[in-house]
Design a protein around this motif. Structure first.
Motif, short mmCIF file in Angstrom:
data_model
loop_
_atom_site.label_atom_id
_atom_site.label_comp_id
_atom_site.label_asym_id
_atom_site.label_seq_id
_atom_site.Cartn_x
_atom_site.Cartn_y
_atom_site.Cartn_z
N SER A 114 -6.61 2.78 4.31
CA SER A 114 -6.09 3.15 3.13
C SER A 114 -6.63 1.84 2.09
N LEU A 115 -6.93 0.73 2.82
CA LEU A 115 -7.56 -0.13 2.08
C LEU A 115 -8.91 0.11 1.52
N ILE A 157 -5.70 -6.54 -3.20
CA ILE A 157 -5.57 -6.75 -1.72
C ILE A 157 -6.80 -6.36 -1.18
N VAL A 212 -12.39 2.72 -3.29
CA VAL A 212 -13.35 3.76 -3.62
C VAL A 212 -12.91 4.65 -4.47
N LEU A 265 -10.05 3.10 0.85
CA LEU A 265 -9.64 4.18 0.02
C LEU A 265 -9.32 3.52 -1.41
N SER A 266 -8.46 2.53 -1.43
CA SER A 266 -8.32 2.12 -2.61
C SER A 266 -9.27 1.49 -3.60
N LEU A 321 -4.21 1.24 8.22
CA LEU A 321 -4.10 0.19 7.23
C LEU A 321 -5.64 0.05 6.32
N MET A 366 0.89 -1.13 0.00
CA MET A 366 -0.08 -0.02 0.07
C MET A 366 0.90 1.15 0.01
N PHE A 370 0.16 2.59 -3.45
CA PHE A 370 -0.90 3.47 -3.28
C PHE A 370 -0.75 4.68 -2.66
#
Lengths: 319, 275, 252
Positions: C93-94, C138, C99, C96-97, C90, B15, B19
């Protein structure tokens, strides 16, 4: 040989609460010991501190004289039977029982598992998965799984709570017999005072994170050292600061009789319990009490004037 | 490091690298300028963000909002009765739900292409209408905003059905019975009793549809025919043919800001106690 | 009102499924026009004769397998770690990825690669696509495996440690077997998500790394062709089967 398990000034704080507030206990080797108390008294936390799932805030846990505070659960020779049994669902009964032995790399696994199965009366059902076993059978797998490791102490967390009442009474006798047979120290945690009284060699009554009294069942029941212990272990009639148990009192139509303490009263009701009768009486001093009498000496009706008697030896008073 | 830290490490690394770092780069680019050969170069400035407010781009932003909003509204109207039907079904509820989700789990590209096949001038709808004689020349059904709207609704409809169904499921049936008891007719019961109580599901579904529609690229690209430029197309354009990465980055950051705000509003509402 | 709802439901499901159904039906049309002229498998045969389609499919499969393998491992470990103790950063951020609009993810990864290539002197290729696919898969894996973890009682791992297993052994011998159906379901989901991706892939693929969605896109841009119908029908069936298996596995 010293006690197998010792707790010294054990304290455990969680954010916002003191679950265990200074406990010191000494558990004799080979005994059946119970921790009993109401929900939230800290008995389960104490168990988890002994098993190693929690670390003490201060104080010590000693196993066989060694301080084990920081040791992980798998580094302690202590085994737990969980309230939910926590059987591994993807393994058979045999594989569940084998689990600990395999992790320890113990020799002779097959024979030891067979012995354990015999001990708990499950021979023949060992290839079944937990889902295919009854509640009582699952409990026996949990017991076998822990006992096969021959721990110094076997911890039992409300082991009978999930069983139905008839089975519970039967299991009390079985557990007691099992403990005698294997000789391993059992530490039982329960909120059921009847359970603790009927099974233990010694018990500790806990309340709000502290131990109120330790002793044999007779000791704590007949000679409680605080109002809480008296009230928790059984029913108590409070008459002007003195406590007397319902079964220690008699009801008669006329005064006198064998008991030296007397008090007049009026029957306000009675409850038939099958094996005995509970009679509710209002004493002349205004207290409402309950007297337990056998069926034979029953036959009272509400409104009857009676005399209640008891022995001074049955009185419990506290500072 | 204990076991748990080891377990989280790969995900954290990925991430961070794929990301967070890309985002940081795009953020940095948004403050830079376009180089002569299409690269990025100094000076650091807010020029790209200022350009967002040019009428040309404002129009694109506005159109994106309107299209996304319209798609959300249409999805809501279409999904609610369907969710009501499933919630009231006495059997096969799971089957009905799976039938709603099934198209979603097939390829998004295929589902978008299906509308090209149906809507184009030689497509199925025009051919059928002409064959029956209703029209004589093909209708321009494709390559306009309406087609894009249709494609978006078709693509994200299941996202509206599921949350509304979930709240309807949890609805206490005795409330509906009470309304009927007090004399409300079925339709009025829906509007006055059921609808207000399903507000959480409606809000959830709306966010789940609005956000993807706002950033949509593939649907307007295939079905809009270059006439419907939404924010997603603008971003893609800046990074390919227009070769203005800094400006494209600024548009992306702007889009992400809006998406994040929507998400934040949604999460705040989620933590509010239900009526 | 029940009858109105039922009638509406029929129309609703027709709207959802007819477009795909007609696509499939006309893939068997012997003519390339949207008028039915007879049954034919020509367009299906054409798929296998077109080298671009074959190569694109092969690339898509390779990418999907690699991306799924990597993201399933990373995602499962991550879900387990979060189950033990959450991490707001974490988890945030997951989500957010998930969306983030795909085009934004695509251009940001392209920006990352071009910036990195200044030092590394590498090129875009299949591997850049795999790395990108892992990044967005992920989150899906974590969601599916986390859902499965919620059905596992924490007492099981405690019991394992009580019996002598250390933390790793408790995970390996007790929790992982319980998770297996969830992991398989997550992997199947990751395969379909990776195979279907167009937007992100098109931004970061190398010149020789065309995937099937990219081929379909190019064909669709040029104008509709029954070959696309045939490919679409095949993809729909394959995806449908994978998802159905995934759902079944989750219920074990």
């Amino acid at each position: 040989m010293g006690p197998i398990l010792e707790l010294r000034k054990l304290v455990k704080h969680f954010p916002g609460q003191r679950a265990v507030a200074d406990i010191s206990l000494s558990i004799p080797r080979g005994s059946f010991f119970s921790l009993v108390g109401p929900s939230g008294c800290g008995k389960t936390t104490t168990l988890r501190l002994i098993a190693g799932f929690e670390e003490p805030t201060s104080g010590d846990v000693l196993l066989n004289g060694e301080i084990v505070n920081r040791r992980k659960p798998y580094e302690r020779n202590v085994s737990t039977v969980f309230q939910s049994y926590a059987l591994f669902p993807h393994l058979s009964a045999r594989e569940n029982i084998e689990f600990g032995l395999k992790r320890h790399g113990a020799p002779d696994i097959g024979r030891r598992v067979n012995q354990a199965l015999e001990l708990v009366n499950l021979t023949g059902k060992e290839s079944r998965r937990p889902a295919q076993l009854s509640g009582g059978e699952r409990q026996r797998v949990a017991l076998a799984r822990s006992l096969v490791l021959q721990p110094d102490v076997l911890l039992l967390d409300e082991p009978l709570a999930a069983l139905d009442p008839k089975l519970r009474k039967q299991m009390r006798l079985e557990l007691k017999a099992m403990q005698r047979r294997v000789g391993i120290t059992f530490l039982l945690v329960t909120h059921d005072q009847e359970e603790a009284l009927s099974m233990s060699d010694q018990l500790a009554v806990m309340n709000e994170g502290k131990v109120e009294q330790v002793g044999s069942p007779e000791d704590v029941y007949l000679r409680p050292r605080s109002r809480f212990v008296a009230g928790f272990l059984g029913a108590v009639n409070w008459i002007g600061g003195i406590g007397v148990r319902p079964e220690a009192m008699t009801v008669a139509r006329s005064p006198g009789g064998e008991r030296s303490r007397q008090s007049p009263g009026v029957i306000t009701g009675s409850t038939f319990l099958g094996d005995c009768v509970q009679v509710q009486v209002r004493l002349s001093g205004g207290e409402d009490i309950v007297v337990q009498v056998s069926r034979a000496s029953a036959g009272f009706a509400a409104g009857d004037a009676v005399h209640i008697g008891w022995d001074p030896g049955d009185e419990m008073s506290f500072a | 490091m204990n076991l748990r830290s080891w377990f989280l490490f790969p995900a954290r690394l990925w991430m961070a690298a794929f990301f967070a770092a890309p985002f940081a780069i795009v953020l940095a680019y948004s403050f830079l300028a376009r180089g002569p050969l299409g690269g990025v170069e100094q000076p650091w400035a807010l020029e790209n963000y200022r350009r967002l407010f040019d009428p040309l781009y404002l129009e694109i932003l506005l159109r994106s909002f309107l299209v996304a909003g319209a798609a959300t509204a249409v999805c809501l109207v279409l999904a609610f009765p369907a969710a009501l039907f499933i919630a009231r079904a006495s059997r096969h509820k799971n089957l009905y739900l799976q039938l709603v989700m099934l198209p979603f789990w097939t390829s998004f590209l295929v589902r978008t292409y299906a509308w090209i096949f149906l809507l184009r001038e030689t497509g199925l709808i025009n051919t059928a209408l002409q064959a029956v004689g209703i029209i004589h020349t093909p209708l321009p059904l494709l390559y306009n905003t309406g087609a894009v709207l249709l494609g978006l609704v078709y693509g994200y409809l299941p996202f509206m059905v599921l949350p509304i169904y979930a709240t309807l499921e949890r609805l206490d049936p005795s409330l509906v019975e009470a309304a009927a008891d007090l004399g409300a007719r079925p339709v009025s019961t829906v509007f006055r009793v059921i609808l207000p109580l399903t507000k959480p599901g409606i809000v959830a579904g709306s966010i789940l549809v609005f956000i993807p529609c706002l950033g949509a690229y593939l649907t307007p690209d295939l079905l809009g025919g270059g006439r419907t430029v939404l924010v997603g197309n603008l971003v893609q354009n800046q990074f390919t043919s227009a070769r203005d990465w800094p400006f494209g980055s600024a548009v992306s950051i702007g889009l992400m800001a809006v998406v994040t705000v929507c998400l934040w509003v949604f999460l705040r509402r989620e933590s509010e106690p239900l009526a | 009102m029940k009858r109105w709802l039922a009638a509406y439901a029929v129309a609703f499901y027709a709207f959802l499924h007819l477009p795909l159904a007609t696509l499939a039906v006309f893939s068997f049309n012997s003519s390339r026009f949207t008028v039915w002229e007879g049954f034919s498998l020509d367009w299906y045969r054409a798929i296998f004769r077109d080298p671009q389609i074959v190569e694109g499919t092969w690339n898509s499969i390779v990418i999907a397998l690699w991306a799924t393998a990597i993201s399933t491992v990373i995602g499962t470990l991550c879900a387990y770690g979060l189950w033990k103790r959450g991490s707001r950063l974490l988890t945030g951020s997951l989500y957010l990825s998930l969306v983030t609009p795909e085009i934004v993810t695509g251009i940001s990864l392209l920006a990352l690669y071009q910036w990195a290539f200044r030092w590394l002197h590498w090129q875009l290729g299949l591997y850049t696509v795999v790395l990108a696919h892992v990044a967005f898969s992920i989150a899906y894996v974590v969601i599916v495996v986390s859902a499965r973890l919620r059905t596992v009682s924490p007492a099981l791992e405690e019991a394992a440690m009580d019996l002598g297993a250390n933390e790793w052994q408790a995970f390996w011998y007790v929790t992982l077997p319980a998770l297996l159906p969830g992991i398989v379901a997550a992997a199947l989901l990751a395969v379909t998500v990776s195979f279907d991706d167009y937007v992100i892939t098109s931004m970061v693929a190398g010149v020789d790394s065309e995937t099937l969605p990219m081929v379909i896109y190019a064909m669709a841009r040029r104008g509709a062709s029954p070959v696309i119908n045939a490919i679409s029908a095949l993809i729909t069936v394959v995806f449908g089967v994978l998802i159905l298996i995934s759902e079944r596995v989750r219920e074990i």
